[in-house]
Design an enzyme around this catalytic site. Structure first.
Site, short mmCIF file in Angstrom:
data_model
loop_
_atom_site.label_atom_id
_atom_site.label_comp_id
_atom_site.label_asym_id
_atom_site.label_seq_id
_atom_site.Cartn_x
_atom_site.Cartn_y
_atom_site.Cartn_z
N HIS A 276 -6.59 -13.27 -7.74
CA HIS A 276 -7.42 -12.28 -7.06
C HIS A 276 -8.82 -12.33 -7.65
O HIS A 276 -8.99 -12.58 -8.85
CB HIS A 276 -6.83 -10.88 -7.19
N LYS B 253 0.84 -1.19 0.00
CA LYS B 253 0.00 0.00 0.00
C LYS B 253 0.89 1.25 0.00
O LYS B 253 1.99 1.20 0.50
CB LYS B 253 -0.91 0.01 1.24
#
Length: 479
Positions: free
Chosen positions: A294, A175
């Site tokens: 994902h 992140k």
């Protein structure tokens, strides 16, 4: 009367529209071992009987159309048609029914999730006679399963490649998910891996944007992997997202990852598509790459209880198409996920044989006939206080993936990774000693804090953080 009309009439053709249930509702049908079985949650429009609605689903997802056609006489509908063979009411729902449909195996191309879904979850979901329609579960017969390669490697081969046993694997999503340069991104990867994580991860929407092109990211991440491996003596990996705008570009990125010698790549299988995913899975098996999956876009399809498709179906489809990991929710984190339902599809991902169990949302017994298993990935809004629950819920064969729960540590990325690793090792040791993680979890974490200042700091930061919202997609019968 024209000659053509006479010919059609002579073989019994009668133009017009007739009720679907006259042809496609067959309650006397005994299912075959080779049938694909589907459980649909059907919400008929007012005035439409459930038998007609179930038959319409069977018809429109197999051989039927809205009117009688004379070419029906040129084939054997009894051989090829889908059949609604059972209908049952949904507890607590006056307008919803579960319709069970059996499809002959010959309706589907071998080894193609794309073709299977085009029929079973195709145009029928827009059918006007239905107010809503949801596919709750599929039974994939061994005869069809055997036409798929499945996961590139599977759970045991992955553990052997990584030389990691007896505990869940630890990961971290880098992140902020967008905006970092490739060099700063690689630095974060290195710090997390050096701190004790097994994997770091590209976020699902990191592909090849102007601020960080894919080749630069791959190079800096490979450097981080090799440096952290040299310093820790452990095998490390980073999920390099190979998802791209074309299949050719996707494979090109996977080829470059293989040339760098890294262990794993990644794909967004729903936005990328099942055809692309199966192609990448085949490449990964042939070239020794693990494949992380994902599920971006899944909640568009699976979150509403009365329309769409349950994630357990998407999970089964992924096991056929191929992937070594797939995100599966957390139960305790920030993302939607009912506990019993999650445990049900986690078993469907990992186990070779899963019995029917409606208490966990499993409508059919599923035999995977030795198709490799998939590691479920718990990711989304989790931190060190969640570690006992995650270890207890998911067990050893899982990946516990912390993004902000690593990078949000007040002392930095590496201490965040240390905190997670210490918390995990403490939970695994306590479990192996016979302690109950569900009851003693917080005490186990507090005890570990005495030996790890990094963990103590993490516990202080996130001690009040919870995501206590009701689950939208609960199992039937739950309040």
């Amino acid at each position: 009367m024209s000659p053509q009309t006479e010919t059609k009439a002579s073989v019994g053709f009668k133009a017009g529209v007739k009720e679907y249930k006259l042809t496609y509702y067959t309650p006397e049908y005994e299912t075959k071992d080779t049938d694909i079985l589907a459980a649909f949650r059907v919400t008929p429009q007012p005035g439409v009987p459930p038998e007609e609605a179930g038959a319409a689903v069977a018809a429109e997802s197999s051989t039927g159309t809205w009117t009688t056609v004379w070419t029906d006489g040129l084939t054997s509908l009894d051989r090829y048609k889908g059949r609604c063979y059972h209908i049952e009411p949904v507890p607590g729902e006056e307008t919803q029914f579960i319709a069970y449909v059996a499809y002959p195996l010959d309706l589907f191309e071998e080894g193609s999730v794309t073709n299977m879904f085009t029929s079973i979850v195709g145009n029928v979901f827009g059918f006007k006679a239905l107010a809503a329609l949801r596919l709750e579960d599929l039974r994939i017969p061994p005869a069809y399963t055997k036409t798929f390669q499945g996961p590139p490697h599977g759970i045991q081969v992955e553990r052997d490649k990584l030389n990691k046993y007896g505990r869940p694997l630890l990961g971290c999503t880098i992140k902020p998910k967008l905006g970092l340069s490739a060099k700063n991104y690689g630095r974060a990867v290195y710090e997390c891996l050096r701190g004790g994580l097994d994997f770091t991860k590209d976020d699902e929407n990191v592909n090849s944007q102007p601020f960080m092109r894919w080749r630069d990211r791959f190079l800096f991440c490979a450097e981080a992997i090799y440096k952290s491996q040299a310093e820790t003596g452990e095998i490390k990996g980073h999920y390099l997202n190979a998802t791209a705008g074309t299949c050719e570009e996707m494979i090109k990125r996977a080829v470059f990852a293989r040339e760098l010698g890294v262990p794993i790549v990644m794909h967004d299988y729903l936005t990328g598509g099942f055809t692309a995913n199966t192609s990448l899975s085949h490449y990964c098996r042939d070239n020794g790459l693990l494949l992380h999956i994902h599920r971006a876009m899944h909640a568009v399809i699976d979150r509403q209880k009365n329309h769409g498709m349950h994630f357990r179906v998407l999970a089964k489809a992924l096991r056929l198409s191929g992937g070594d990991h797939i995100h599966a929710g957390t139960v305790v984190g920030k993302l939607e996920g009912d506990r019993e339902s999650t445990l049900g599809f986690v078993d469907l991902l990992r186990d070779d044989y899963v019995e029917k169990d409606r208490s966990r949302g499993i409508f059919f017994t599923q035999d995977w006939v030795s198709l490799p298993g998939v590691l479920p990935v718990a990711s989304g809004g989790i931190h060190v206080w969640h570690m006992p629950a995650l270890t207890e819920i998911f067990g050893d064969d899982s990946v516990l993936q912390f993004g902000g729960g690593t990078l949000g540590h007040p002392w930095g990325n590496a201490p965040g990774a240390v905190a997670n690793r210490v918390a995990l090792e403490a939970c695994v040791q306590a479990r192996n000693e016979g302690r109950d993680l569900a009851v003693e979890g917080n005490e186990i974490i507090r005890e570990a804090c005495k030996w790890s200042p990094e963990l103590a700091a993490a516990c202080e930061v996130w001690k009040e953080i919870t995501f206590n919202f009701p689950t939208i997609d609960k199992l039937d019968g739950q309040e």
